[in-house]
Motif scaffolding. Structure first.
Motif, PDB file in Angstrom:
ATOM      1  N   ILE A  62     -56.844  -2.417   5.034  1.00 37.49           N
ATOM      2  CA  ILE A  62     -55.495  -1.597   5.424  1.00 37.49           C
ATOM      3  C   ILE A  62     -55.953  -0.414   6.125  1.00 37.49           C
ATOM      4  N   THR A 172     -41.953  -6.405  -3.660  1.00 40.09           N
ATOM      5  CA  THR A 172     -42.189  -6.538  -2.403  1.00 40.09           C
ATOM      6  C   THR A 172     -41.198  -6.194  -1.334  1.00 40.09           C
ATOM      7  N   PRO A 193     -50.431   1.162  -1.260  1.00 38.53           N
ATOM      8  CA  PRO A 193     -50.396  -0.075  -0.390  1.00 38.53           C
ATOM      9  C   PRO A 193     -51.699  -0.771  -0.807  1.00 38.53           C
ATOM     10  N   SER A 197     -48.616  -6.064  -7.090  1.00 39.36           N
ATOM     11  CA  SER A 197     -47.125  -5.997  -6.992  1.00 39.36           C
ATOM     12  C   SER A 197     -46.584  -5.487  -8.545  1.00 39.36           C
ATOM     13  N   ASP A 200     -46.331  -1.943  -8.792  1.00 39.52           N
ATOM     14  CA  ASP A 200     -46.445  -1.312  -7.480  1.00 39.52           C
ATOM     15  C   ASP A 200     -45.024  -0.443  -7.746  1.00 39.52           C
ATOM     16  N   TRP A 232     -47.317   6.310  -1.738  1.00 40.46           N
ATOM     17  CA  TRP A 232     -46.942   4.895  -1.814  1.00 40.46           C
ATOM     18  C   TRP A 232     -46.769   4.379  -0.339  1.00 40.46           C
ATOM     19  N   MET A 233     -46.673   5.103   0.535  1.00 45.16           N
ATOM     20  CA  MET A 233     -46.888   4.856   2.037  1.00 45.16           C
ATOM     21  C   MET A 233     -48.175   5.062   2.528  1.00 45.16           C
ATOM     22  N   ASN A 234     -49.160   5.186   1.824  1.00 48.65           N
ATOM     23  CA  ASN A 234     -50.625   5.286   2.077  1.00 48.65           C
ATOM     24  C   ASN A 234     -51.003   6.690   2.458  1.00 48.65           C
ATOM     25  N   ILE A 305     -47.877   0.849   7.708  1.00 52.22           N
ATOM     26  CA  ILE A 305     -47.810  -0.138   6.619  1.00 52.22           C
ATOM     27  C   ILE A 305     -46.645  -1.061   6.766  1.00 52.22           C
ATOM     28  N   ALA A 311     -49.198  -3.588   5.187  1.00 43.30           N
ATOM     29  CA  ALA A 311     -49.455  -4.030   3.500  1.00 43.30           C
ATOM     30  C   ALA A 311     -47.841  -3.889   3.088  1.00 43.30           C
ATOM     31  N   ARG A 312     -46.901  -3.248   3.818  1.00 38.86           N
ATOM     32  CA  ARG A 312     -45.688  -3.389   3.261  1.00 38.86           C
ATOM     33  C   ARG A 312     -44.567  -3.868   4.344  1.00 38.86           C
TER      34      ARG A 312
END
Length: 317
Positions: A62, A172, A193, A197, A200, A232-234, A305, A311-312
């Protein structure tokens, strides 16, 4: 390529050693209110790495994707990525069963903060004006799920995400946000990420979400959720969770550690070069009223991401 290898090497070092270098202040007042920001995202991440040896390699992949990304690859619809949000309210007391109005106030804050529409965005110091960012992510309240339980606090072992709490809904394609009493001086935490899941999403204590109802000073402006959704968004903590560490973002200054309260500007780092610290960045630990910006580098990292191979990516379809 050399820069990428250095970043990946630092990622391995970061995940291997930073448990020994924590600087969090898990502090509560005599009435049980939290008086210094504490986020358990990194602790949860370290526990996931320890329990799942394959996760480290996945996180490195990632990171490689992130470092090779440029904004022209972002999947934007009318310049925006839309994130449906499922809010899972788990409560024992009436106060913990927060209102729909309080929940909507948090969604409103996220939309302002991630789109540079927050009123205090104009407070960004001129030294950082060239890197302040409009991320371009919109959040829409998808549904509210409520559950009454006989449990006082949930901790950070993801128990609120199991059948004892509320299972995630379509993780997801939807951001799940759990609202409950966490305990141990923790305001919130998120999953980066790359994790399972089944766990998550983001967890916020019911006293520190939104701007009304139970929202409690000095964390009553909804910035705990902005911070945790950043994870959560890295995004990493701006100080890299170790003294003078890295957050893998080129345009954020090196911080020697977390900042608390509302530091007087300019606040100089003790790291090499003594840069002015970006204490108003959402990924620091300042009080809510002292946080009001993301950077262009953080924007690129977050949007990566959602791009092809990200990853998302399932959220951007």
């Amino acid at each position: 390529m050399k820069k990428l290898m250095m970043v990946l090497a630092s990622l391995v070092l970061f995940t291997a050693c930073n448990d020994e270098d924590k600087n969090e202040m898990y502090e509560e007042s005599s009435d049980g209110q939290i008086v210094a920001r504490a986020c358990a995202t990194d602790e949860v991440f370290q526990a996931q790495l320890n329990s799942n040896p394959e996760l480290r390699a996945k996180m490195q992949m990632i990171e490689e994707h992130t470092q090779n990304f440029d904004l022209s690859q972002a999947k934007l619809v009318n310049g925006t990525i839309v994130i449906p949000v499922v809010v899972n309210v788990i409560y024992k007391t009436a106060a913990e069963n927060i209102s729909a109005t309080q929940i909507q106030s948090q969604i409103d804050v996220l939309n302002k903060d991630f789109n540079a529409q927050n009123a205090d965005f104009s407070n960004v110091p001129s030294i950082f004006s060239g890197v302040k960012a409009n991320v371009g992510v919109r959040f829409e309240l998808d549904q509210i799920i409520r559950k009454n339980v006989n449990k006082t606090s949930w901790g950070t072992a993801d128990l609120m995400k199991k059948s004892s709490g509320i299972l995630p809904t379509s993780p997801t394609t939807k951001l799940n946000l759990w609202v409950c009493t966490i305990g141990n001086g923790i305001l919130g935490y998120a999953q980066f990420p790359g994790g399972s899941s089944s766990t998550d999403g983001v967890v916020i204590d019911s006293r520190y979400i939104g701007t009304t109802g139970t929202a409690t000073y000095p964390f009553n402006l909804g910035r705990t959720a902005t911070h945790e959704v950043g994870h959560w968004m890295n995004l990493r903590h701006i100080w890299g969770d170790t003294n003078c560490g890295t957050d893998y973002v080129a345009d954020t200054p090196t911080h020697n550690t977390a900042n608390y309260g509302v530091p007087t500007f300019p606040h100089y780092s003790t790291c090499s070069g003594s840069p002015v610290e970006m204490t108003m960045n959402y990924m620091d630990y300042s009080d809510d009223r002292g946080l009001y910006m993301f950077t262009e580098g953080q924007k690129s990292r977050m949007l990566s991401i959602f791009s092809a191979g990200g990853a998302r990516n399932s959220f951007a379809k």
